[in-house]
Design a protein around this motif. Structure first.
Motif, PDB file in Angstrom:
ATOM      1  N   THR A  83       4.478  -3.765  -8.658  1.00  0.00           N
ATOM      2  CA  THR A  83       5.357  -2.859  -8.678  1.00  0.00           C
ATOM      3  C   THR A  83       6.871  -2.960  -8.540  1.00  0.00           C
ATOM      4  O   THR A  83       7.232  -4.460  -8.113  1.00  0.00           O
ATOM      5  CB  THR A  83       4.962  -1.760  -7.596  1.00  0.00           C
ATOM      6  OG1 THR A  83       5.354  -2.430  -6.166  1.00  0.00           O
ATOM      7  CG2 THR A  83       3.615  -1.324  -7.666  1.00  0.00           C
ATOM      8  N   PRO A  84       7.927  -2.327  -8.552  1.00  0.00           N
ATOM      9  CA  PRO A  84       9.233  -2.615  -8.513  1.00  0.00           C
ATOM     10  C   PRO A  84       9.357  -3.136  -6.740  1.00  0.00           C
ATOM     11  O   PRO A  84      10.145  -4.246  -6.564  1.00  0.00           O
ATOM     12  CB  PRO A  84       9.956  -1.509  -8.506  1.00  0.00           C
ATOM     13  CG  PRO A  84       9.273  -0.766  -9.720  1.00  0.00           C
ATOM     14  CD  PRO A  84       7.880  -0.962  -9.357  1.00  0.00           C
ATOM     15  N   LEU A  85       8.581  -2.538  -6.042  1.00  0.00           N
ATOM     16  CA  LEU A  85       8.531  -3.298  -4.600  1.00  0.00           C
ATOM     17  C   LEU A  85       8.161  -4.510  -4.224  1.00  0.00           C
ATOM     18  O   LEU A  85       8.465  -5.246  -3.502  1.00  0.00           O
ATOM     19  CB  LEU A  85       7.890  -2.065  -3.546  1.00  0.00           C
ATOM     20  CG  LEU A  85       7.868  -2.626  -2.256  1.00  0.00           C
ATOM     21  CD1 LEU A  85       9.493  -2.181  -1.742  1.00  0.00           C
ATOM     22  CD2 LEU A  85       7.171  -1.345  -1.600  1.00  0.00           C
ATOM     23  N   HIS A  86       7.149  -4.966  -5.213  1.00  0.00           N
ATOM     24  CA  HIS A  86       6.596  -6.235  -5.096  1.00  0.00           C
ATOM     25  C   HIS A  86       7.701  -7.200  -5.629  1.00  0.00           C
ATOM     26  O   HIS A  86       8.021  -8.324  -4.874  1.00  0.00           O
ATOM     27  CB  HIS A  86       5.341  -6.565  -6.374  1.00  0.00           C
ATOM     28  CG  HIS A  86       4.052  -6.207  -5.808  1.00  0.00           C
ATOM     29  ND1 HIS A  86       3.726  -4.822  -6.071  1.00  0.00           N
ATOM     30  CD2 HIS A  86       3.138  -6.713  -5.200  1.00  0.00           C
ATOM     31  CE1 HIS A  86       2.404  -4.577  -5.328  1.00  0.00           C
ATOM     32  NE2 HIS A  86       2.093  -5.837  -4.733  1.00  0.00           N
ATOM     33  N   LEU A 111       3.504   2.671  -1.103  1.00  0.00           N
ATOM     34  CA  LEU A 111       3.735   1.493  -1.925  1.00  0.00           C
ATOM     35  C   LEU A 111       3.712   0.202  -1.515  1.00  0.00           C
ATOM     36  O   LEU A 111       3.424  -0.804  -2.064  1.00  0.00           O
ATOM     37  CB  LEU A 111       5.421   1.626  -2.512  1.00  0.00           C
ATOM     38  CG  LEU A 111       5.671   2.671  -3.289  1.00  0.00           C
ATOM     39  CD1 LEU A 111       7.504   2.822  -3.286  1.00  0.00           C
ATOM     40  CD2 LEU A 111       5.341   2.504  -4.852  1.00  0.00           C
ATOM     41  N   ILE A 112       3.454   0.343  -0.148  1.00  0.00           N
ATOM     42  CA  ILE A 112       3.375  -1.146   0.863  1.00  0.00           C
ATOM     43  C   ILE A 112       2.114  -1.553   0.474  1.00  0.00           C
ATOM     44  O   ILE A 112       1.551  -3.000   0.723  1.00  0.00           O
ATOM     45  CB  ILE A 112       3.789  -1.134   2.219  1.00  0.00           C
ATOM     46  CG1 ILE A 112       5.376  -0.833   2.146  1.00  0.00           C
ATOM     47  CG2 ILE A 112       3.497  -2.292   2.956  1.00  0.00           C
ATOM     48  CD1 ILE A 112       5.958  -0.306   3.595  1.00  0.00           C
ATOM     49  N   ASP A 113       1.012  -0.650   0.291  1.00  0.00           N
ATOM     50  CA  ASP A 113      -0.485  -1.023   0.078  1.00  0.00           C
ATOM     51  C   ASP A 113      -0.804  -1.450  -1.186  1.00  0.00           C
ATOM     52  O   ASP A 113      -2.102  -1.836  -1.333  1.00  0.00           O
ATOM     53  CB  ASP A 113      -1.083   0.018   0.632  1.00  0.00           C
ATOM     54  CG  ASP A 113      -1.006   0.304   2.169  1.00  0.00           C
ATOM     55  OD1 ASP A 113      -0.897  -0.635   2.894  1.00  0.00           O
ATOM     56  OD2 ASP A 113      -1.210   1.603   2.395  1.00  0.00           O
ATOM     57  N   ILE A 114      -0.014  -1.339  -2.309  1.00  0.00           N
ATOM     58  CA  ILE A 114      -0.368  -1.592  -3.796  1.00  0.00           C
ATOM     59  C   ILE A 114      -0.542  -3.014  -3.665  1.00  0.00           C
ATOM     60  O   ILE A 114       0.275  -3.768  -3.601  1.00  0.00           O
ATOM     61  CB  ILE A 114       0.467  -0.996  -4.647  1.00  0.00           C
ATOM     62  CG1 ILE A 114       0.509   0.585  -4.425  1.00  0.00           C
ATOM     63  CG2 ILE A 114       0.109  -1.276  -6.079  1.00  0.00           C
ATOM     64  CD1 ILE A 114       1.593   1.134  -5.287  1.00  0.00           C
ATOM     65  N   LYS A 115      -1.638  -3.427  -4.557  1.00  0.00           N
ATOM     66  CA  LYS A 115      -2.026  -5.125  -4.852  1.00  0.00           C
ATOM     67  C   LYS A 115      -1.667  -5.256  -6.313  1.00  0.00           C
ATOM     68  O   LYS A 115      -2.221  -4.336  -6.815  1.00  0.00           O
ATOM     69  CB  LYS A 115      -3.301  -5.380  -4.090  1.00  0.00           C
ATOM     70  CG  LYS A 115      -3.519  -5.330  -2.543  1.00  0.00           C
ATOM     71  CD  LYS A 115      -4.797  -5.791  -2.143  1.00  0.00           C
ATOM     72  CE  LYS A 115      -4.694  -6.039  -0.635  1.00  0.00           C
ATOM     73  NZ  LYS A 115      -6.074  -6.517  -0.156  1.00  0.00           N
ATOM     74  N   ASN A 116      -1.255  -6.402  -6.383  1.00  0.00           N
ATOM     75  CA  ASN A 116      -0.927  -6.757  -7.826  1.00  0.00           C
ATOM     76  C   ASN A 116      -2.175  -7.381  -8.146  1.00  0.00           C
ATOM     77  O   ASN A 116      -3.030  -7.553  -7.579  1.00  0.00           O
ATOM     78  CB  ASN A 116       0.215  -7.552  -7.928  1.00  0.00           C
ATOM     79  CG  ASN A 116       0.346  -8.842  -7.233  1.00  0.00           C
ATOM     80  OD1 ASN A 116      -0.668  -9.371  -6.674  1.00  0.00           O
ATOM     81  ND2 ASN A 116       1.427  -9.373  -6.940  1.00  0.00           N
ATOM     82  N   SER A 121       0.006  -7.933  -1.845  1.00  0.00           N
ATOM     83  CA  SER A 121       0.687  -6.385  -1.764  1.00  0.00           C
ATOM     84  C   SER A 121       2.328  -6.896  -1.545  1.00  0.00           C
ATOM     85  O   SER A 121       2.438  -7.982  -1.650  1.00  0.00           O
ATOM     86  CB  SER A 121       0.262  -5.742  -0.177  1.00  0.00           C
ATOM     87  OG  SER A 121       0.630  -6.572   0.645  1.00  0.00           O
ATOM     88  N   PRO A 122       3.209  -5.963  -1.593  1.00  0.00           N
ATOM     89  CA  PRO A 122       4.448  -6.265  -1.258  1.00  0.00           C
ATOM     90  C   PRO A 122       4.576  -7.047  -0.110  1.00  0.00           C
ATOM     91  O   PRO A 122       5.505  -7.978   0.192  1.00  0.00           O
ATOM     92  CB  PRO A 122       5.256  -4.931  -1.327  1.00  0.00           C
ATOM     93  CG  PRO A 122       4.242  -4.120  -2.288  1.00  0.00           C
ATOM     94  CD  PRO A 122       3.078  -4.572  -2.015  1.00  0.00           C
TER      95      PRO A 122
END
Length: 196
Positions: A83-86, A111-116, A121-122
């Motif tokens: 994500t942009p936060l990553h 957003l902090i919990d989203i994994k790529n 995560s970020p």
């Protein structure tokens, strides 16, 4: 007023303007094609305008773009699942990361919990690049199931009677970040440590 349809070259120029934080050129794109065209702009790697400005720390461009874009774009993933936060975390841009997380109506701390695609995560990206300031901020504002803290106006406050709360978070590679929240430990210089 009818707006024209952007060509692939127009999208490429927009994303380049976002990469370099050229707000004037971004505004010209919006004037010509409208704000809806911003939301569909992607490069060959699936990066959006937000990936470009956040990854390069252009907070002026973020301030301009965020109100024009659908909040769902804050969680948009590129071809690598980032994500942009990553990208803000990977490049150690705290003001950009804060604007993404704190944007009203957006996904917020989720957003902090989203994994790529790499399983990070970020917060994991921040740890990977050794960005302690960002990792600490992520831990302070993220949703924690344990610890007795509460989130209020973007800051985590310790539970009543707790002087310090030590939080350990393990990323996908087994790295552990230890961060103390609350009062600063007396005599301690380091606020977060990584160990294996």
């Amino acid at each position: 007023m009818s707006v024209s349809t952007p060509t692939q070259e127009d999208f490429e120029e927009l994303l380049l303007s976002c990469r370099y934080g050229d707000v004037e050129d971004i505004q010209q794109f919006v004037d010509k094609f409208g704000p809806d065209a911003l939301a569909i702009a992607r490069d060959d790697n699936g990066n959006t305008a937000l990936h470009m400005v956040a990854g390069n720390g252009h907070t002026d461009a973020l301030d301009y773009l965020l109100p024009l874009l659908p909040p769902s774009l804050l969680a948009a993933r590129n071809n690598a699942g980032s994500t942009p936060l990553h990208w803000a975390a990977l490049n150690s841009h705290l003001p950009a990361a804060q604007k993404l997380v704190q944007f009203p109506g957006g996904p917020g701390v989720d957003l902090i919990d989203i994994k790529n695609s790499a399983g990070r995560s970020p917060l994991g990206e921040a740890e990977t690049v050794g960005w302690e300031e960002g990792a600490k901020w992520f831990v302070q504002v993220m949703n924690l199931d344990e610890g007795g803290g509460k989130e209020e106006e973007g800051e985590l406050e310790p539970a009543e009677g707790a002087d310090n709360i030590e939080v350990e978070i393990q990323d996908a590679e087994g790295q552990v970040a230890k961060i103390t929240l609350g009062q600063k430990p007396s005599g301690g210089a380091g606020e977060s440590k990584q160990s294996t």
